[in-house]
Design a protein around this motif. Structure first.
Motif, PDB file in Angstrom:
ATOM      1  N   LEU A 279      74.255  28.821  11.510  1.00  0.00           N
ATOM      2  CA  LEU A 279      73.567  29.184  10.277  1.00  0.00           C
ATOM      3  C   LEU A 279      73.115  27.941   9.526  1.00  0.00           C
ATOM      4  O   LEU A 279      73.840  26.945   9.458  1.00  0.00           O
ATOM      5  CB  LEU A 279      74.497  30.007   9.372  1.00  0.00           C
ATOM      6  N   ALA A 280      71.910  28.017   8.965  1.00  0.00           N
ATOM      7  CA  ALA A 280      71.394  26.958   8.100  1.00  0.00           C
ATOM      8  C   ALA A 280      70.886  27.617   6.822  1.00  0.00           C
ATOM      9  O   ALA A 280      70.174  28.631   6.878  1.00  0.00           O
ATOM     10  CB  ALA A 280      70.268  26.189   8.784  1.00  0.00           C
ATOM     11  N   THR A 281      71.266  27.083   5.686  1.00  0.00           N
ATOM     12  CA  THR A 281      70.790  27.600   4.401  1.00  0.00           C
ATOM     13  C   THR A 281      69.829  26.578   3.798  1.00  0.00           C
ATOM     14  O   THR A 281      70.202  25.414   3.612  1.00  0.00           O
ATOM     15  CB  THR A 281      71.956  27.850   3.432  1.00  0.00           C
ATOM     16  N   VAL A 282      68.600  27.016   3.512  1.00  0.00           N
ATOM     17  CA  VAL A 282      67.586  26.117   2.965  1.00  0.00           C
ATOM     18  C   VAL A 282      67.175  26.606   1.587  1.00  0.00           C
ATOM     19  O   VAL A 282      67.293  27.787   1.259  1.00  0.00           O
ATOM     20  CB  VAL A 282      66.354  26.025   3.892  1.00  0.00           C
ATOM     21  N   SER A 283      66.676  25.696   0.774  1.00  0.00           N
ATOM     22  CA  SER A 283      66.242  26.038  -0.571  1.00  0.00           C
ATOM     23  C   SER A 283      64.941  26.831  -0.541  1.00  0.00           C
ATOM     24  O   SER A 283      64.012  26.484   0.195  1.00  0.00           O
ATOM     25  CB  SER A 283      66.058  24.760  -1.390  1.00  0.00           C
TER      26      SER A 283
ATOM     27  N   VAL B  61      66.149  35.607   9.861  1.00  0.00           N
ATOM     28  CA  VAL B  61      65.791  34.903   8.625  1.00  0.00           C
ATOM     29  C   VAL B  61      66.051  35.855   7.466  1.00  0.00           C
ATOM     30  O   VAL B  61      65.476  36.954   7.407  1.00  0.00           O
ATOM     31  CB  VAL B  61      64.306  34.467   8.619  1.00  0.00           C
ATOM     32  N   THR B  62      66.942  35.463   6.546  1.00  0.00           N
ATOM     33  CA  THR B  62      67.294  36.313   5.410  1.00  0.00           C
ATOM     34  C   THR B  62      67.000  35.575   4.116  1.00  0.00           C
ATOM     35  O   THR B  62      67.576  34.504   3.863  1.00  0.00           O
ATOM     36  CB  THR B  62      68.782  36.708   5.456  1.00  0.00           C
ATOM     37  N   PHE B  63      66.113  36.153   3.314  1.00  0.00           N
ATOM     38  CA  PHE B  63      65.695  35.532   2.057  1.00  0.00           C
ATOM     39  C   PHE B  63      66.513  36.111   0.907  1.00  0.00           C
ATOM     40  O   PHE B  63      66.567  37.323   0.707  1.00  0.00           O
ATOM     41  CB  PHE B  63      64.201  35.787   1.829  1.00  0.00           C
ATOM     42  N   PHE B  64      67.173  35.237   0.127  1.00  0.00           N
ATOM     43  CA  PHE B  64      68.017  35.667  -0.982  1.00  0.00           C
ATOM     44  C   PHE B  64      67.396  35.369  -2.349  1.00  0.00           C
ATOM     45  O   PHE B  64      68.038  35.556  -3.370  1.00  0.00           O
ATOM     46  CB  PHE B  64      69.392  34.987  -0.904  1.00  0.00           C
ATOM     47  N   GLY B  65      66.177  34.879  -2.371  1.00  0.00           N
ATOM     48  CA  GLY B  65      65.532  34.523  -3.632  1.00  0.00           C
ATOM     49  C   GLY B  65      65.531  33.019  -3.811  1.00  0.00           C
ATOM     50  O   GLY B  65      64.526  32.350  -3.591  1.00  0.00           O
ATOM     51  N   GLY B  66      66.663  32.475  -4.191  1.00  0.00           N
ATOM     52  CA  GLY B  66      66.752  31.025  -4.376  1.00  0.00           C
ATOM     53  C   GLY B  66      66.962  30.267  -3.089  1.00  0.00           C
ATOM     54  O   GLY B  66      66.659  29.076  -2.996  1.00  0.00           O
TER      55      GLY B  66
END
Length: 351
Positions: A321-325, A300-305
């Motif tokens: 990979l899944a990118t969530v808001s 799990v990698t948090f990029f801010g937004g």
């Protein structure tokens, strides 16, 4: 449609056994911001140097406004090249650096002063005209190099990795500045870059190159959403790529099942690769919804937004990979499910 300024037709160039360019053809329109994008060694810089006149192709033609550009010596071409290193004269002031090319052309002093003052205003450096390059920040030096290039009013401005020397924050600011300048001065820009985000944020159209060949030419949105082949799909942004056999109901993947995607009638029975962007993939707690692929969260990698979640699905050789808001509640080691809409995926052949 905007008229064509530069037409490149079947250009090839080899260096010994190395094939730098192989039958490259493309058109650059008047007033557009055009990007040559690809990994190191793909031929993009060689093509830029051919346009500038520093290299000559083995075969093919290049025309500018319908006239043979290859027959014109470099110093007489209405083309300017901004080097990656900026190549500013350290002993000269900002104003003198910008004026250098005009002085070499022996233009009247009053005209040189007028044009230098105007371009200093355009790039926002009016108050720094007397400073030397070593007294400037990286972003300011880049503006000086740009000013020196556009003050000669070329028909075509070539930029070789123009932002690579800048830190991330300054690079983002200069991307906006480059766009503004290009629209303001009305010069056709061609930028060489290996940075996908840079090309996507700057260019009106992008040519993706690989091993000396053009793989796709398109505007940023269709290039991202509808890559022409597996190389483009894998090179432009993050993508989930899953191989299997196309069937009427989706992609059959041994040990996994049927993955939803549109399948053209002529593709049924053939080997194919499903392509799905991480932002199109939905996450759900295991057991909370029917269908989808079950898997275990590996990262799990948090990029801010946004947050990117890597999920290992049994039967696949690499995580999906899944990118969530925003942030996510899933944690490494937890069970989860992945799903996506049929129309958000696409199939590409093996070629």
């Amino acid at each position: 449609m905007t008229e064509t300024l530069v037409r490149i037709d079947a250009i090839s160039r080899r260096f010994g056994e190395v094939r730098a360019l192989e039958h490259v053809s493309l058109e650059i329109r008047q007033g557009e911001f055009f990007a040559l994008l690809g990994p190191s060694g793909c031929g993009k810089t060689t093509l830029l140097r051919i346009l500038a006149g520093f290299e000559h192709p083995d075969s093919g033609s290049v025309t500018l406004d319908g006239a043979d550009l290859l027959a014109v010596p470099p110093h007489r071409r209405p083309v300017n090249l901004m080097f990656q290193s900026y190549a500013l004269f350290p002993h000269m002031s900002v104003a003198k650096n910008i004026a250098y090319g005009l002085e070499r052309e022996r233009l009247p002093k009053a005209e040189i002063r007028e044009r230098v003052d105007a371009v200093l205003t355009t790039v926002g450096l009016t108050g720094l005209a007397r400073r030397r390059p070593n007294q400037l920040s990286g972003g300011q030096r880049q503006r000086v190099a740009l000013a020196r290039a556009i003050v000669k009013r070329p028909r075509l401005l070539l930029l070789d990795e123009p932002l690579s020397a800048l830190d991330k924050k300054v690079r983002a600011e200069m991307q906006l500045e480059l766009k503004r300048l290009q629209h303001e001065v009305g010069i056709t820009f061609v930028v060489v870059t290996h940075d996908q985000e840079e090309a996507m944020s700057l260019a009106d159209r992008i040519a993706v190159l690989s091993e000396g060949r053009v793989r796709q030419i398109d505007a940023p949105v269709p290039l991202y959403e509808r890559p022409a082949d597996l190389f483009v799909a894998d090179f432009i942004g993050a993508n989930n790529l899953v191989t299997g056999v196309a069937a009427a109901d989706g992609l059959h993947v041994p040990g996994v099942g049927v993955l939803p995607c549109p399948v053209p009638a002529d593709a049924v029975g053939a080997g194919a690769t499903l392509v799905i962007r991480p932002e199109r993939v939905r996450l759900a707690a295991d057991g909370s919804s029917a269908g989808g692929l079950a898997g275990v969260v590996r990262d799990v990698t948090f990029f801010g937004g946004t947050t990117r979640v890597a999920v290992q699905v049994t039967g696949l050789d690499r995580p999906l990979l899944a990118t969530v808001s925003g942030a996510t509640t899933v944690a490494v080691g937890e069970q989860t499910r992945l799903a996506w809409s049929v129309g958000d995926a696409m199939l590409l052949g093996p070629g």
